[in-house]
Design an enzyme around this catalytic site. Structure first.
Site, PDB file in Angstrom:
ATOM      1  N   HIS A  72      42.453   5.876  -6.317  1.00 35.93           N
ATOM      2  CA  HIS A  72      42.184   6.002  -7.885  1.00 35.93           C
ATOM      3  C   HIS A  72      43.621   6.115  -8.555  1.00 35.93           C
ATOM      4  O   HIS A  72      44.151   7.037  -8.472  1.00 35.93           O
ATOM      5  CB  HIS A  72      41.255   6.809  -8.192  1.00 35.93           C
ATOM      6  CG  HIS A  72      39.808   6.416  -7.855  1.00 35.93           C
ATOM      7  ND1 HIS A  72      38.805   6.907  -8.591  1.00 35.93           N
ATOM      8  CD2 HIS A  72      39.316   5.274  -7.036  1.00 35.93           C
ATOM      9  CE1 HIS A  72      37.595   6.180  -8.205  1.00 35.93           C
ATOM     10  NE2 HIS A  72      37.880   5.500  -7.426  1.00 35.93           N
ATOM     11  N   TYR A 200      35.051  13.002 -16.492  1.00 36.18           N
ATOM     12  CA  TYR A 200      34.454  14.200 -16.883  1.00 36.18           C
ATOM     13  C   TYR A 200      34.021  14.159 -18.390  1.00 36.18           C
ATOM     14  O   TYR A 200      35.123  13.912 -19.149  1.00 36.18           O
ATOM     15  CB  TYR A 200      35.936  15.101 -16.729  1.00 36.18           C
ATOM     16  CG  TYR A 200      36.475  15.240 -15.145  1.00 36.18           C
ATOM     17  CD1 TYR A 200      37.185  14.204 -14.738  1.00 36.18           C
ATOM     18  CD2 TYR A 200      35.963  16.407 -14.492  1.00 36.18           C
ATOM     19  CE1 TYR A 200      37.728  14.400 -13.502  1.00 36.18           C
ATOM     20  CE2 TYR A 200      36.473  16.416 -12.928  1.00 36.18           C
ATOM     21  CZ  TYR A 200      37.226  15.512 -12.571  1.00 36.18           C
ATOM     22  OH  TYR A 200      37.627  15.568 -11.258  1.00 36.18           O
ATOM     23  N   PRO A 292      35.420  23.602  -9.467  1.00 36.42           N
ATOM     24  CA  PRO A 292      35.721  22.469  -8.924  1.00 36.42           C
ATOM     25  C   PRO A 292      36.263  21.261 -10.065  1.00 36.42           C
ATOM     26  O   PRO A 292      36.465  20.221  -9.622  1.00 36.42           O
ATOM     27  CB  PRO A 292      34.410  21.689  -8.307  1.00 36.42           C
ATOM     28  CG  PRO A 292      33.230  22.738  -9.107  1.00 36.42           C
ATOM     29  CD  PRO A 292      34.173  23.767  -9.254  1.00 36.42           C
ATOM     30  N   LYS A 296      40.502  20.797  -6.726  1.00 37.02           N
ATOM     31  CA  LYS A 296      41.731  21.248  -6.012  1.00 37.02           C
ATOM     32  C   LYS A 296      41.248  22.176  -4.627  1.00 37.02           C
ATOM     33  O   LYS A 296      42.307  22.390  -3.887  1.00 37.02           O
ATOM     34  CB  LYS A 296      42.160  22.067  -7.108  1.00 37.02           C
ATOM     35  CG  LYS A 296      43.011  21.340  -8.232  1.00 37.02           C
ATOM     36  CD  LYS A 296      44.304  20.919  -7.681  1.00 37.02           C
ATOM     37  CE  LYS A 296      45.032  19.699  -8.463  1.00 37.02           C
ATOM     38  NZ  LYS A 296      44.724  18.320  -8.192  1.00 37.02           N
ATOM     39  N   TYR A 384      46.968  16.627 -11.472  1.00 32.87           N
ATOM     40  CA  TYR A 384      45.758  16.181 -10.929  1.00 32.87           C
ATOM     41  C   TYR A 384      46.087  15.479  -9.557  1.00 32.87           C
ATOM     42  O   TYR A 384      45.365  15.738  -8.451  1.00 32.87           O
ATOM     43  CB  TYR A 384      45.034  15.169 -11.730  1.00 32.87           C
ATOM     44  CG  TYR A 384      43.795  14.982 -11.254  1.00 32.87           C
ATOM     45  CD1 TYR A 384      42.484  15.764 -11.827  1.00 32.87           C
ATOM     46  CD2 TYR A 384      43.379  13.501 -10.914  1.00 32.87           C
ATOM     47  CE1 TYR A 384      41.316  15.433 -11.234  1.00 32.87           C
ATOM     48  CE2 TYR A 384      42.078  13.147 -10.236  1.00 32.87           C
ATOM     49  CZ  TYR A 384      40.854  14.077 -10.679  1.00 32.87           C
ATOM     50  OH  TYR A 384      39.841  13.804 -10.345  1.00 32.87           O
TER      51      TYR A 384
HETATM   52  P1  RFL Z   1      34.715  25.848   4.147  1.00 33.58           P
HETATM   53  O1  RFL Z   1      34.609  24.459   3.966  1.00 33.58           O
HETATM   54  O2  RFL Z   1      33.807  26.821   3.403  1.00 33.58           O
HETATM   55  O3  RFL Z   1      34.785  26.222   5.687  1.00 33.58           O
HETATM   56  C1  RFL Z   1      34.803  27.468   6.387  1.00 33.58           C
HETATM   57  C2  RFL Z   1      34.148  27.474   7.646  1.00 33.58           C
HETATM   58  O4  RFL Z   1      33.920  28.870   8.189  1.00 33.58           O
HETATM   59  C3  RFL Z   1      32.736  29.130   8.856  1.00 33.58           C
HETATM   60  N1  RFL Z   1      32.697  30.210   8.918  1.00 33.58           N
HETATM   61  C4  RFL Z   1      32.483  31.110   9.990  1.00 33.58           C
HETATM   62  N2  RFL Z   1      32.850  30.889  11.354  1.00 33.58           N
HETATM   63  C5  RFL Z   1      32.796  31.549  12.118  1.00 33.58           C
HETATM   64  N3  RFL Z   1      32.275  33.065  11.890  1.00 33.58           N
HETATM   65  C6  RFL Z   1      32.024  33.454  10.637  1.00 33.58           C
HETATM   66  N4  RFL Z   1      31.543  34.687  10.508  1.00 33.58           N
HETATM   67  C7  RFL Z   1      32.167  32.336   9.901  1.00 33.58           C
HETATM   68  N5  RFL Z   1      31.764  32.436   8.325  1.00 33.58           N
HETATM   69  C8  RFL Z   1      32.049  31.225   7.735  1.00 33.58           C
HETATM   70  C9  RFL Z   1      31.728  28.070   8.094  1.00 33.58           C
HETATM   71  O5  RFL Z   1      30.605  27.878   8.617  1.00 33.58           O
HETATM   72  C10 RFL Z   1      32.576  26.979   7.633  1.00 33.58           C
HETATM   73  O6  RFL Z   1      32.455  26.101   8.588  1.00 33.58           O
HETATM   74  O7  RFL Z   1      36.321  26.491   3.918  1.00 33.58           O
HETATM   75  P2  RFL Z   1      37.724  25.549   3.944  1.00 33.58           P
HETATM   76  O8  RFL Z   1      37.853  24.957   5.339  1.00 33.58           O
HETATM   77  O9  RFL Z   1      39.024  26.495   3.369  1.00 33.58           O
HETATM   78  O10 RFL Z   1      37.563  24.579   3.159  1.00 33.58           O
HETATM   79  C11 RFL Z   1      37.609  24.574   1.465  1.00 33.58           C
HETATM   80  C12 RFL Z   1      36.566  23.532   0.713  1.00 33.58           C
HETATM   81  O11 RFL Z   1      35.685  23.487   1.440  1.00 33.58           O
HETATM   82  C13 RFL Z   1      36.424  23.818  -0.613  1.00 33.58           C
HETATM   83  O12 RFL Z   1      37.762  24.252  -1.183  1.00 33.58           O
HETATM   84  C14 RFL Z   1      36.272  22.377  -1.563  1.00 33.58           C
HETATM   85  O13 RFL Z   1      35.021  21.927  -0.901  1.00 33.58           O
HETATM   86  C15 RFL Z   1      36.144  22.737  -2.941  1.00 33.58           C
HETATM   87  N6  RFL Z   1      35.863  21.332  -3.560  1.00 33.58           N
HETATM   88  C16 RFL Z   1      36.584  20.341  -3.855  1.00 33.58           C
HETATM   89  N7  RFL Z   1      37.790  20.452  -3.261  1.00 33.58           N
HETATM   90  C17 RFL Z   1      38.819  19.411  -3.433  1.00 33.58           C
HETATM   91  O14 RFL Z   1      39.912  19.358  -3.188  1.00 33.58           O
HETATM   92  N8  RFL Z   1      38.198  18.461  -4.175  1.00 33.58           N
HETATM   93  C18 RFL Z   1      37.072  18.352  -4.689  1.00 33.58           C
HETATM   94  O15 RFL Z   1      36.715  17.214  -5.294  1.00 33.58           O
HETATM   95  C19 RFL Z   1      36.120  19.214  -4.558  1.00 33.58           C
HETATM   96  N9  RFL Z   1      34.797  19.232  -5.221  1.00 33.58           N
HETATM   97  C20 RFL Z   1      34.347  21.286  -4.149  1.00 33.58           C
HETATM   98  C21 RFL Z   1      34.007  20.256  -4.753  1.00 33.58           C
HETATM   99  C22 RFL Z   1      33.593  22.493  -3.813  1.00 33.58           C
HETATM  100  C23 RFL Z   1      32.145  22.295  -4.198  1.00 33.58           C
HETATM  101  N10 RFL Z   1      31.063  23.319  -3.940  1.00 33.58           N
HETATM  102  C24 RFL Z   1      29.942  22.986  -3.484  1.00 33.58           C
HETATM  103  C25 RFL Z   1      31.447  24.615  -3.953  1.00 33.58           C
HETATM  104  C26 RFL Z   1      32.719  20.203  -5.211  1.00 33.58           C
HETATM  105  C27 RFL Z   1      31.813  21.263  -5.135  1.00 33.58           C
HETATM  106  C28 RFL Z   1      30.353  21.056  -5.628  1.00 33.58           C
HETATM  107  C1  PHB Z   2      33.296  14.990  -6.091  1.00 30.81           C
HETATM  108  O1  PHB Z   2      33.271  13.883  -6.202  1.00 30.81           O
HETATM  109  O2  PHB Z   2      32.561  15.553  -5.355  1.00 30.81           O
HETATM  110  C2  PHB Z   2      34.198  15.754  -7.074  1.00 30.81           C
HETATM  111  C3  PHB Z   2      35.182  14.831  -7.731  1.00 30.81           C
HETATM  112  C4  PHB Z   2      35.772  15.647  -8.590  1.00 30.81           C
HETATM  113  C5  PHB Z   2      35.789  16.872  -8.976  1.00 30.81           C
HETATM  114  C6  PHB Z   2      34.936  17.472  -8.254  1.00 30.81           C
HETATM  115  C7  PHB Z   2      34.008  16.942  -7.290  1.00 30.81           C
HETATM  116  O3  PHB Z   2      36.590  17.525  -9.716  1.00 30.81           O
END
Ligand code: RFL
Ligand code: PHB
Length: 389
Positions: A72, A200, A292, A296, A384
């Site tokens: 994109h 957004y 989110p 990032k 971004y």
């Molecule tokens: P995770 O993905 O939470 O993985 C952690 C892992 O550790 C395990 N764990 C354990 N393992 C052993 N013993 C224990 N006691 C444990 N406790 C936990 C868990 O089961 C899991 O498998 O962390 P990690 O790897 O640091 O990754 C971070 C990302 O997941 C997170 O920052 C992103 O998803 C945030 N996020 C977004 N980030 C982006 O860069 N671009 C996006 O577009 C974006 N959109 C989002 C998002 C997060 C969202 N939510 C649901 C918070 C959109 C949403 C809605």
């Molecule tokens: C997503 O596609 O899940 C998404 C995209 C952009 C954001 C957050 C989540 O800022």
């Protein structure tokens, strides 16, 4: 069992770090509490910075990302009346890649056996020990048996609720936190996206985001008060709200369909300092959370992992302790800039319950300024697309 680096958590941060260390010939094991299907079932991030894409390329694990990811060159801010396009590519020369966190995790998971990366799933009661020594270890229970892994370093990639951050004494740490008064209700559906680029929207009814996973799979979000329950949001109610908030042009192009996932995620800004204590390093959500809005979180996890891997390689190749000592400051410098961007975009695009007419006027003025200023658009675009690593 004995290894050089024990990694807790097989989310994107833990798996990426494991692969990077293996590619440098460093021994490591990844310990995960859940099974692999559970890890893949979490629908989260969708937008990857070039740096994150670059790490997958460096590992030679980017075939599917290149084939299926959607590059994109821009995205839109909507203010109820107009779309303000941020021409990310024109302003920075770079693109972002729309590719789901589930897919990147699957790519890393699938490649683990062939790359000699051992991942232990279903590990219960993981606990870290001896982190103030040069010989830390972790213990866990699997299939009813106690297990122990001795290592030179432990890296906590265990997300916000994992045990590693809690092992650092509070006297050695500082926490910074802002909890937002709303969450994002997300819906995933096998329907074509309503727009080619992300939108957004800050509408008087609240925030909305139109995103996607592919040409045939859409991801949408609306903000809702924290008191809302997902059971009270039928698919129709979500589609109606999206159509109202995204504005008439996008609404006309929305294809409705049954949700294949629907959940509410709370929004939080959080930073834990330092990101290393003795022989324990923290990466990703274990150390920090961003709302989110700036896309990032996953990207910050990837840049932490890059810094941690570089420091660990220097330690094992050249007995360079300074690299380990400098890890936290290096990672935090980037973390705080992403925190600032995510917080400011969240403030700009959401209606806060405590905001009055003055705060709303500030949002309108800022959106007007962004619409008319190349400098303002450039500042948004360079954040971004991802600040330099
Ligand atoms: P995770 O993905 O939470 O993985 C952690 C892992 O550790 C395990 N764990 C354990 N393992 C052993 N013993 C224990 N006691 C444990 N406790 C936990 C868990 O089961 C899991 O498998 O962390 P990690 O790897 O640091 O990754 C971070 C990302 O997941 C997170 O920052 C992103 O998803 C945030 N996020 C977004 N980030 C982006 O860069 N671009 C996006 O577009 C974006 N959109 C989002 C998002 C997060 C969202 N939510 C649901 C918070 C959109 C949403 C809605
Ligand atoms: C997503 O596609 O899940 C998404 C995209 C952009 C954001 C957050 C989540 O800022």
């Amino acid at each position: 069992m004995k290894t050089q680096v024990a990694i807790i958590g097989a989310g994107p941060a833990g798996l990426l770090l494991g692969h990077l260390l293996r590619s440098e010939g460093i021994d490591c094991v990844v310990i995960e509490r859940q099974n692999s299907d559970h890890v893949l079932s979490r629908i989260r991030a969708g937008v990857l910075e070039q740096g994150t894409v670059g790490l997958m390329a460096r590992l030679g694990l980017d075939d599917r990302l290149k084939a299926e990811g959607l590059p994109h060159g821009g995205f839109n801010l909507a203010d109820g009346e107009r779309l303000i396009r941020i021409d990310v590519e024109g302003l920075t020369g770079q693109q972002v890649m729309v590719y789901g966190q589930t897919e990147i995790t699957r790519d890393l998971m699938d490649a683990a056996p062939a790359r000699g990366l051992q991942v232990v799933y279903n590990a219960l009661d993981v606990a870290v020990h001896g982190i103030e020594s040069d010989a830390p270890w972790l213990t866990y229970r699997r299939d009813g048996a106690e297990q122990r892994i001795d290592a030179r370093f432990i890296v906590g990639c265990d997300g916000f609720h994992g045990p590693s951050r809690k092992a650092i004494p509070t006297s050695a740490a500082r926490e910074f936190e802002r909890v937002y008064p709303f969450g994002w209700l997300g819906i995933l559906a096998d329907v074509p996206p309503c727009n080619q680029e992300l939108i957004y929207a800050n509408h008087e009814r609240g925030f909305a985001l139109a995103s996607m996973r592919s040409e045939t799979r859409s991801r949408y979000y609306i903000d809702v008060p924290l008191t809302e329950r997902v059971e009270d949001w039928s698919d129709d109610r979500v589609w109606d709200e999206l159509a109202a908030r995204l504005g008439p042009e996008a609404a006309a192009n929305i294809t409705r369909g049954p949700s294949i996932e629907k959940s509410i995620a709370p929004l939080r800004s959080y930073v834990f300092e330092p990101m290393r204590h003795g022989s324990l390093l923290l990466c990703g959500d274990a150390a920090h959370i961003v709302p989110p809005t700036g896309a990032k979180g996953l990207n910050l996890a990837a840049s932490d992992v890059h810094y941690a891997c570089t420091a660990l390689v220097r330690f094992f190749r050249a007995a360079d302790n300074d690299a380990i000592a400098g890890y936290s400051a290096k990672a935090l410098a980037r973390v705080w800039k992403s925190e600032r961007f995510s917080w400011s975009l969240t403030k700009l695009m959401h209606r806060f319950p405590e905001d009055g007419p003055f705060e709303r006027a500030m949002q309108v003025a800022e959106l007007d300024y962004i619409a008319s200023s190349k400098a303002a658009q450039t500042a948004i675009a360079e954040n971004y697309v991802g600040l330099p690593v």
